[in-house]
Enzyme design. Structure first.
Site, PDB file in Angstrom:
ATOM      1  N   CYS A 155      -0.176   4.230   1.627  1.00  0.00           N
ATOM      2  CA  CYS A 155      -0.597   5.237   2.615  1.00  0.00           C
ATOM      3  C   CYS A 155       0.459   5.559   3.669  1.00  0.00           C
ATOM      4  O   CYS A 155       0.515   6.678   4.156  1.00  0.00           O
ATOM      5  CB  CYS A 155      -1.915   4.848   3.266  1.00  0.00           C
ATOM      6  SG  CYS A 155      -1.850   3.339   4.240  1.00  0.00           S
ATOM      7  N   LYS A 202     -11.775  -7.757   6.199  1.00  0.00           N
ATOM      8  CA  LYS A 202     -11.199  -6.885   7.219  1.00  0.00           C
ATOM      9  C   LYS A 202     -12.107  -5.710   7.484  1.00  0.00           C
ATOM     10  O   LYS A 202     -12.556  -5.107   6.511  1.00  0.00           O
ATOM     11  CB  LYS A 202      -9.833  -6.401   6.705  1.00  0.00           C
ATOM     12  CG  LYS A 202      -9.151  -5.380   7.570  1.00  0.00           C
ATOM     13  CD  LYS A 202      -7.945  -4.844   6.862  1.00  0.00           C
ATOM     14  CE  LYS A 202      -7.369  -3.736   7.729  1.00  0.00           C
ATOM     15  NZ  LYS A 202      -6.315  -3.014   7.081  1.00  0.00           N
ATOM     16  N   CYS A 221       0.864  -1.179   0.000  1.00  0.00           N
ATOM     17  CA  CYS A 221       0.000   0.000   0.000  1.00  0.00           C
ATOM     18  C   CYS A 221       0.897   1.222   0.000  1.00  0.00           C
ATOM     19  O   CYS A 221       2.083   1.127   0.310  1.00  0.00           O
ATOM     20  CB  CYS A 221      -0.921   0.010   1.223  1.00  0.00           C
ATOM     21  SG  CYS A 221      -2.296   1.175   1.028  1.00  0.00           S
ATOM     22  N   LYS A 251     -12.214  -4.981   2.140  1.00  0.00           N
ATOM     23  CA  LYS A 251     -11.683  -4.124   3.197  1.00  0.00           C
ATOM     24  C   LYS A 251     -12.623  -2.937   3.354  1.00  0.00           C
ATOM     25  O   LYS A 251     -12.847  -2.181   2.414  1.00  0.00           O
ATOM     26  CB  LYS A 251     -10.278  -3.654   2.818  1.00  0.00           C
ATOM     27  CG  LYS A 251      -9.672  -2.698   3.826  1.00  0.00           C
ATOM     28  CD  LYS A 251      -8.244  -2.352   3.478  1.00  0.00           C
ATOM     29  CE  LYS A 251      -7.665  -1.357   4.453  1.00  0.00           C
ATOM     30  NZ  LYS A 251      -6.263  -1.024   4.140  1.00  0.00           N
ATOM     31  N   TYR A 262      -2.899  -9.144  16.386  1.00  0.00           N
ATOM     32  CA  TYR A 262      -1.805  -8.613  17.201  1.00  0.00           C
ATOM     33  C   TYR A 262      -1.594  -9.455  18.456  1.00  0.00           C
ATOM     34  O   TYR A 262      -0.605  -9.282  19.160  1.00  0.00           O
ATOM     35  CB  TYR A 262      -2.096  -7.150  17.574  1.00  0.00           C
ATOM     36  CG  TYR A 262      -2.212  -6.261  16.345  1.00  0.00           C
ATOM     37  CD1 TYR A 262      -1.074  -5.771  15.712  1.00  0.00           C
ATOM     38  CD2 TYR A 262      -3.454  -5.956  15.788  1.00  0.00           C
ATOM     39  CE1 TYR A 262      -1.167  -4.984  14.572  1.00  0.00           C
ATOM     40  CE2 TYR A 262      -3.557  -5.173  14.648  1.00  0.00           C
ATOM     41  CZ  TYR A 262      -2.413  -4.696  14.046  1.00  0.00           C
ATOM     42  OH  TYR A 262      -2.503  -3.930  12.904  1.00  0.00           O
TER      43      TYR A 262
END
Ligand code: PBG
Length: 323
Positions: free
Chosen positions: A122, A248, A120, A195, A313
């Site tokens: 970003c 997601k 990506c 997404k 995570y």
């Protein structure tokens, strides 16, 4: 019917329950997302994600080693570059932050670890959008070329898999073409196919310094109201040649995961995103919920919905708990 039918019969003991359990969660299902930044000796905790850090490359290796030792099969890398520009050149720089991290991880762990690289722009653009800007809008087709270039650069650095997350139309096909032309036909693509434009990404954007400088991502990420459209996105990426399809976020979108499971034969991944982590962590830290129990339950629910793989995570803790 009752009293002949008594579902409680098979719930009487732990062993019975184990025998009829429909879903299992194992360490093999886990993908651990990690943040890497410039510098040396850096291990900076992300304030809205307690227990998660931004590592410099030298610190990343021991942090990942702990996960590898626990049997976590894969990591997905996100980079925070020193400098950003209009076209996100840090994403496809030969000596880019993620390129160097991949190199270090492959050197340390070889085929004992699958290194996935997020594709990506970003984190690398000065404006924080996932592509290049023309006339105040993200230019889809101009961005495709840069995403292809980024994927090739990450494959050259040694990435075992690439994961496009920009939500540009045609990105999977463009990346597949670019990889194949560069001799990387063996590198699989895990596509962030469905997404959503979610507020649950907030902590990630703090961690990656990737919040858009103007506007928002609703012109390319999906409207949270749309389930049918999510299936369309998943099927398009399936046809474009994605090897793994992703939904997601995960927990607020279990219905999408379940419907996705029905329409594709490919492995399905779900991303338990930063905001989901933050919620569970905050409640646990306040003593409002028991951390281990709710984390394992949340991941089991994501698998039950139909996910084969989960980006979380909590990967390291879960690997420890499942031992
Ligand atoms: C990059 C990207 C984002 C996440 C993964 N890849 C942020 C975004 O789209 O704004 C979010 C992950 C998370 O919240 O844990 N496009």
């Amino acid at each position: 019917m009752f009293p002949v039918e008594r579902p409680r019969r098979l719930r009487r003991t732990g062993v019975l329950r184990r025998m009829v359990r429909e879903t299992t969660l194992t360490v093999d299902d886990l993908i651990y997302p990690v943040f890497v930044q410039e510098g040396t000796g850096m291990e900076q905790e992300i304030s809205s994600m307690p227990g998660q850090f931004r590592y410099s490359v030298d610190r990343l290796v021991p942090a990942v080693e702990a996960a590898v030792r626990l049997g976590v099969p894969a990591v997905i890398l996100f980079g925070i570059p020193a400098e950003k520009d209009e076209v996100g050149s840090g994403a496809y720089a030969e000596e880019g932050i993620v390129q160097r991290a991949i190199h270090a991880l492959k050197k340390a762990f070889g085929n004992d670890l699958v290194v996935i690289a997020d594709v990506c722009l970003c984190e690398y653009t000065s404006h924080g959008h996932c592509g290049v800007i023309h006339n105040h809008d993200v230019d889809n087709d101009a961005t495709l070329e840069l995403l292809g270039k980024t994927a090739v650069s990450l494959a050259e650095a040694g990435a075992d898999m690439v994961a496009p997350s920009a939500m540009m139309d045609g990105q999977v096909q463009a990346i597949r073409d670019a990889l194949d032309r560069a001799g990387f036909s063996r590198v699989p693509i895990m596509s962030y196919a469905a997404k959503f434009a979610s507020f649950f990404y907030g902590p990630f954007r703090e961690a990656a310094e990737s919040a858009p400088g103007f506007g928002d991502r609703r012109g390319y990420q999906m409207d949270p109201a749309n389930g049918r459209e999510a299936l369309r996105e998943l099927l398009l990426d399936d046809e474009e040649g994605a090897d793994i399809l992703m939904v997601k976020p995960a927990m607020p979108y279990l219905d999408v995961i379940a419907r996705a499971r029905e329409v594709t034969l490919k492995p399905l991944a779900a991303y338990q995103v930063s905001g989901e982590y933050a919620m569970l962590k905050a409640a646990a830290r306040n003593g409002w919920l028991p951390e281990r129990d709710v984390v394992l339950e949340s991941l089991m629910a994501i698998k039950r919905a139909g996910a084969d793989l989960i980006l979380t995570y909590f990967a390291k803790e879960v690997a420890e708990w499942l031992k």
